[in-house]
Scaffold this motif. Structure first.
Motif, mmCIF file in Angstrom:
data_model
loop_
_atom_site.group_PDB
_atom_site.id
_atom_site.type_symbol
_atom_site.label_atom_id
_atom_site.label_comp_id
_atom_site.label_asym_id
_atom_site.label_seq_id
_atom_site.Cartn_x
_atom_site.Cartn_y
_atom_site.Cartn_z
ATOM 1 N N ARG A 72 3.525 -3.633 11.084
ATOM 2 C CA ARG A 72 4.186 -2.417 11.575
ATOM 3 C C ARG A 72 3.202 -1.384 12.111
ATOM 4 O O ARG A 72 3.619 -0.392 12.701
ATOM 5 C CB ARG A 72 5.005 -1.798 10.447
ATOM 6 N N THR A 73 1.898 -1.590 11.882
ATOM 7 C CA THR A 73 0.903 -0.603 12.320
ATOM 8 C C THR A 73 -0.093 -1.249 13.278
ATOM 9 O O THR A 73 -0.653 -2.304 12.984
ATOM 10 C CB THR A 73 0.140 -0.017 11.116
ATOM 11 N N VAL A 74 -0.270 -0.605 14.428
ATOM 12 C CA VAL A 74 -1.221 -1.066 15.439
ATOM 13 C C VAL A 74 -2.359 -0.050 15.513
ATOM 14 O O VAL A 74 -2.113 1.159 15.611
ATOM 15 C CB VAL A 74 -0.550 -1.203 16.817
ATOM 16 N N THR A 75 -3.584 -0.544 15.462
ATOM 17 C CA THR A 75 -4.756 0.332 15.538
ATOM 18 C C THR A 75 -5.633 -0.092 16.709
ATOM 19 O O THR A 75 -5.950 -1.273 16.860
ATOM 20 C CB THR A 75 -5.586 0.274 14.236
ATOM 21 N N LEU A 76 -5.998 0.886 17.508
ATOM 22 C CA LEU A 76 -6.908 0.682 18.639
ATOM 23 C C LEU A 76 -8.289 1.194 18.244
ATOM 24 O O LEU A 76 -8.423 2.296 17.712
ATOM 25 C CB LEU A 76 -6.399 1.445 19.866
ATOM 26 N N LYS A 77 -9.302 0.392 18.514
ATOM 27 C CA LYS A 77 -10.693 0.776 18.215
ATOM 28 C C LYS A 77 -11.476 0.800 19.518
ATOM 29 O O LYS A 77 -11.405 -0.126 20.324
ATOM 30 C CB LYS A 77 -11.310 -0.237 17.241
ATOM 31 N N LEU A 78 -12.228 1.874 19.707
ATOM 32 C CA LEU A 78 -12.995 2.066 20.941
ATOM 33 C C LEU A 78 -14.408 2.501 20.573
ATOM 34 O O LEU A 78 -14.578 3.445 19.793
ATOM 35 C CB LEU A 78 -12.316 3.143 21.799
ATOM 36 N N ARG A 79 -15.409 1.799 21.093
ATOM 37 C CA ARG A 79 -16.795 2.225 20.880
ATOM 38 C C ARG A 79 -17.414 2.500 22.247
ATOM 39 O O ARG A 79 -17.419 1.646 23.128
ATOM 40 C CB ARG A 79 -17.607 1.160 20.138
ATOM 41 N N TYR A 80 -17.941 3.715 22.406
ATOM 42 C CA TYR A 80 -18.494 4.122 23.691
ATOM 43 C C TYR A 80 -19.943 3.656 23.849
ATOM 44 O O TYR A 80 -20.563 3.151 22.917
ATOM 45 C CB TYR A 80 -18.411 5.641 23.831
ATOM 46 N N GLU A 81 -20.470 3.865 25.037
ATOM 47 C CA GLU A 81 -21.830 3.423 25.348
ATOM 48 C C GLU A 81 -22.881 4.103 24.476
ATOM 49 O O GLU A 81 -23.954 3.542 24.252
ATOM 50 C CB GLU A 81 -22.139 3.690 26.828
ATOM 51 N N ASP A 82 -22.584 5.294 23.955
ATOM 52 C CA ASP A 82 -23.531 5.996 23.077
ATOM 53 C C ASP A 82 -23.306 5.648 21.603
ATOM 54 O O ASP A 82 -23.861 6.302 20.720
ATOM 55 C CB ASP A 82 -23.427 7.512 23.284
ATOM 56 N N PHE A 83 -22.469 4.624 21.360
ATOM 57 C CA PHE A 83 -22.166 4.091 20.022
ATOM 58 C C PHE A 83 -21.251 4.986 19.186
ATOM 59 O O PHE A 83 -20.988 4.685 18.034
ATOM 60 C CB PHE A 83 -23.452 3.773 19.225
ATOM 61 N N THR A 84 -20.792 6.092 19.729
ATOM 62 C CA THR A 84 -19.751 6.835 19.012
ATOM 63 C C THR A 84 -18.470 6.002 19.051
ATOM 64 O O THR A 84 -18.220 5.264 20.007
ATOM 65 C CB THR A 84 -19.491 8.217 19.640
ATOM 66 N N GLN A 85 -17.680 6.126 18.017
ATOM 67 C CA GLN A 85 -16.517 5.258 17.858
ATOM 68 C C GLN A 85 -15.311 6.071 17.441
ATOM 69 O O GLN A 85 -15.436 7.052 16.712
ATOM 70 C CB GLN A 85 -16.835 4.199 16.795
ATOM 71 N N SER A 97 2.311 3.653 13.717
ATOM 72 C CA SER A 97 3.150 2.857 12.826
ATOM 73 C C SER A 97 4.586 2.856 13.325
ATOM 74 O O SER A 97 5.103 3.883 13.779
ATOM 75 C CB SER A 97 3.090 3.407 11.400
ATOM 76 N N LEU A 98 5.212 1.695 13.229
ATOM 77 C CA LEU A 98 6.582 1.513 13.692
ATOM 78 C C LEU A 98 7.526 1.375 12.499
ATOM 79 O O LEU A 98 7.094 1.016 11.393
ATOM 80 C CB LEU A 98 6.682 0.248 14.547
ATOM 81 N N THR A 118 -6.078 -4.044 15.980
ATOM 82 C CA THR A 118 -5.782 -4.546 14.641
ATOM 83 C C THR A 118 -4.308 -4.316 14.334
ATOM 84 O O THR A 118 -3.751 -3.270 14.644
ATOM 85 C CB THR A 118 -6.636 -3.836 13.575
ATOM 86 N N LEU A 119 -3.697 -5.325 13.721
ATOM 87 C CA LEU A 119 -2.312 -5.251 13.273
ATOM 88 C C LEU A 119 -2.323 -5.228 11.754
ATOM 89 O O LEU A 119 -2.923 -6.101 11.109
ATOM 90 C CB LEU A 119 -1.545 -6.472 13.785
#
Length: 367
Positions: free
Chosen positions: A285-298, A304-305, A339-340
């Motif tokens: 029921r929960t979808v998570t998006l993860k993003l890491r930028y070129e400077d390594f900040t995340q 949640s549904l 991630t689910l």
């Protein structure tokens, strides 16, 4: 009624992936080996002990590892082989107990309080298991033996590689007193840094904190921290422990700067996550998006549904909703992940009801 003192073993294979590669290729024996890809954006999945002497560690960028050890030999991972060897090892565990909690392919907890074979001591069982692993797979394992999971896992690190260590009943509190909290399993780098900022550096420091103080700073985890500072951990060995999440991520060979490229990557990740979920007859029921930028900040973004995700298309749609507020890009993106979580079996009554309802709605739309 007095319960028997639990006898818990933590088995941890020594440099598992790298050791399998050295076993299968004699030319790699004695050499510093990294399992992973030797490329600009590659990451070390595992390092042999020869490589570790140079400071090479798992999760280290390949370029950094190569800088630390110029003679490092990279070997592509063979997960199907590692899984097969892991199955061999777990078959050995099962000779002694049915209470097995896998943590990964290369480590597990075993509760041998009432073993299947008549052995008077957990140390003997650990010795026999390690000997069987060596005889049947050609690989070495380390073991920690104690009266709870937390101490058993600490103990398995104490005589690595190819050794074992016991923390007997009554010795847990003294054993953890001088250990830095950063070495405690269950306390990650961010929590350890927060504890340090509060003047908590060792197990002894942690023991001086009241439960209410820990609850103020660390919320629900306070009871666990309060217990392990005293060598206490009542968590059982969980057989068939429910999976909490299913996720996939990709590190790009070059930083992504165009939204269209991110959208394409999200589509591929959504399909991969859904295939992995369907294989296990799970959804979430929960979808998570993860993003890491070129400077390594995340950063991470979650939604949640009220019901489980019903397919890769819906998973991709939700991931795009999480991504869109982050556009246009002000920095390049080096890593993207989905991630689910909040997982449920897809054959559960609730999920079946959702599917039936969706099917009815779709038929109504078409009529």
């Amino acid at each position: 009624m007095n319960h028997p003192v639990r006898r818990i073993i933590h088995i941890d294979m020594d440099a598992f992936y790298a050791s399998v590669e050295q076993r299968d290729n004699p030319n790699l024996r004695g050499l510093p080996v990294a399992v992973g890809r030797s490329r600009e954006r590659g990451v070390v999945a595992a390092a042999s002990y020869e490589a570790r002497t140079f400071g090479v560690r798992s999760a280290m960028p390949s370029v950094v590892a190569k800088r630390k050890c110029p003679n490092l030999v990279f070997v592509p991972p063979r997960f199907e082989v590692y899984r097969a060897v892991s199955n061999q090892i777990h078959a050995i565990f099962a000779r002694y107990t049915a209470l097995i909690q896998p943590l990964s392919l290369d480590e597990a907890y075993l509760d041998v309080t009432q073993p299947l074979l008549p052995r008077p001591y957990a140390t003997i069982i650990a010795q026999e298991i390690r000997a069987a692993i060596l005889a049947e797979t050609g690989l070495t394992a380390s073991a920690g033996i104690s009266y709870n999971k937390f101490l058993a896992k600490l103990a398995s690190d104490y005589r690595k590689p190819n050794g074992q260590f016991v923390i007997p009943p009554g010795a847990g509190e003294a054993f953890v007193a001088d250990l830095p909290v950063s070495a405690f399993h269950g306390i990650g780098p961010a929590t350890a840094a927060r504890m340090n900022s509060l003047g908590i550096y060792t197990g002894a420091d942690l023991r001086t904190q009241s439960l209410s103080t820990l609850a103020h700073h660390f919320g629900k985890a306070a009871a666990f921290y309060h217990g392990i500072a005293r060598g206490e951990d009542n968590r059982p060995v969980e057989v068939n422990r429910p999976r909490k999440s299913i996720g996939k991520e990709t590190t790009f060979d070059r930083d992504i700067r165009l939204p269209a490229d991110l959208h394409s990557a999200l589509g591929n990740l959504s399909q991969a996550v859904w295939q992995a979920s369907a294989k296990r007859t799970l959804s979430g029921r929960t979808v998570t998006l993860k993003l890491r930028y070129e400077d390594f900040t995340q950063l991470t973004r979650s939604k949640s549904l009220p019901h489980c995700v019903q397919g890769s298309a819906q998973l991709e749609e939700i991931a795009l909703l999480l991504l869109n507020p982050l556009l246009p890009l002000t920095r390049g993106v080096r890593l993207l992940g989905i991630t689910l979580s909040s997982l449920e079996p897809t054959d559960s009554p609730a999920t079946e009801t959702q599917l039936s309802l969706l099917g009815s709605l779709e038929r109504s739309d078409r009529s």
